[in-house]
Design an enzyme around this catalytic site. Structure first.
Site, PDB file in Angstrom:
ATOM      1  N   ASN A  14       0.839  -1.214   0.000  1.00 17.37           N
ATOM      2  CA  ASN A  14       0.000   0.000   0.000  1.00 17.37           C
ATOM      3  C   ASN A  14       0.865   1.253   0.000  1.00 17.37           C
ATOM      4  OD1 ASN A  14      -3.072  -0.297   0.116  1.00 17.37           O
ATOM      5  ND2 ASN A  14      -2.373  -1.943   1.473  1.00 17.37           N
ATOM      6  N   MET A  90       0.379  -3.343  11.976  1.00 14.27           N
ATOM      7  CA  MET A  90      -0.381  -4.400  12.639  1.00 14.27           C
ATOM      8  C   MET A  90      -0.284  -4.315  14.161  1.00 14.27           C
ATOM      9  SD  MET A  90      -1.689  -5.509   9.949  1.00 14.27           S
ATOM     10  CE  MET A  90      -2.564  -7.015  10.344  1.00 14.27           C
ATOM     11  N   ARG A  91      -0.370  -3.097  14.661  1.00 16.25           N
ATOM     12  CA  ARG A  91      -0.291  -2.876  16.101  1.00 16.25           C
ATOM     13  C   ARG A  91      -1.402  -1.900  16.455  1.00 16.25           C
ATOM     14  NH1 ARG A  91       3.379  -4.528  19.332  1.00 16.25           N
ATOM     15  NH2 ARG A  91       4.767  -5.366  17.750  1.00 16.25           N
ATOM     16  N   HIS A 109      -8.248  -0.965   5.829  1.00 16.16           N
ATOM     17  CA  HIS A 109      -8.657  -2.246   6.404  1.00 16.16           C
ATOM     18  C   HIS A 109      -9.295  -3.105   5.295  1.00 16.16           C
ATOM     19  CE1 HIS A 109      -9.830  -4.982   9.605  1.00 16.16           C
ATOM     20  NE2 HIS A 109     -11.004  -5.088   9.001  1.00 16.16           N
ATOM     21  N   ASP A 145     -10.706  -0.097  14.418  1.00 18.83           N
ATOM     22  CA  ASP A 145     -11.385  -0.106  13.111  1.00 18.83           C
ATOM     23  C   ASP A 145     -12.754   0.581  13.181  1.00 18.83           C
ATOM     24  OD1 ASP A 145      -9.235  -1.476  11.942  1.00 18.83           O
ATOM     25  OD2 ASP A 145     -10.055  -3.409  12.528  1.00 18.83           O
TER      26      ASP A 145
END
Ligand code: GAR
Length: 198
Positions: A14, A90-91, A109, A145
């Site tokens: 990304n 990823m934290r 996401h 999220d």
């Protein structure tokens, strides 16, 4: 023109899509710095190959999550930054970090939020049996999220899909979505309210 800091833990595709959009003149932005919580994350090498400062801040070097985040906040102060872009970071960020940059952190996401929050979103989608999934770019708030949605793209889900094949199809639209949302912010067609730092 907006200035970005990118945080990522892994492969960095990304990040690379964003950087390629900048080079192609499709995104009026500059990546000021790339930071990873993993010493050997490929995203760091990718950043270096574009001449972008790339810094590892390994989580294991710190006693607490907040000490780790404080180091990242201190590093970010050395750069011009309008937005922090989580590209496969990823934290889970603590409220300490999030309150340093209210409404200034964006995450991508691999699901159509609010469905399938958290880890393994593509697997969750397959297990649930949905026929459409996709990707979401959203503001980061203190709910995982859970922040305001800024953009989404959808993909079909086929009966023959595996986690891998669905992930690949979603990733392809992630690479379009993140630069598109950032360009809307850069040109002012997508307005994000300024919030006073807590
Ligand atoms: C992407 O699929 C992104 O949506 C996901 O990690 C991958 C990172 O790939 N993020 C999350 O699952 C966040 N909860 P990349 O390192 O190649 O950009």
């Amino acid at each position: 023109m907006i200035h970005l800091a990118v945080l990522g833990s892994g492969r960095g595709s990304n990040f690379e899509a964003i950087q390629k959009a900048i080079i192609a003149g499709e995104l009026e932005a500059k990546v000021s710095v790339v930071i990873s919580d993993k010493q050997d994350a490929p995203i760091l090498e990718k950043a270096q190959s574009y001449g972008i400062p790339a810094i590892a801040v390994p989580r294991d070097n710190f006693d607490t999550r907040q000490a780790h985040e404080k180091e990242i906040v201190a590093l970010l102060q050395n750069y011009t930054i309008d937005y922090i872009v989580l590209a496969g970071y990823m934290r889970i960020l603590t409220s300490y970090f999030i309150r340093q940059f209210p409404n200034r952190i964006l995450n991508i996401h691999p699901s159509l939020l609010p469905a399938f929050k958290g880890l393994h979103a593509q697997k969750q989608a397959l297990e649930y049996g949905v026929k459409v999934s996709g990707a979401t770019v959203h503001l980061v708030n203190e709910e995982v999220d859970g922040g305001r949605i800024l953009g989404q793209k959808c993909v079909p889900v086929y009966d023959s899909d595996t986690e891998e094949s669905l992930s690949q199809r979603i990733l392809a639209v992630e690479h379009q979505l993140f630069p598109e949302v950032l360009q809307k912010i850069s040109e002012g067609s997508l307005k994000i309210p300024m919030e006073v730092k807590a």
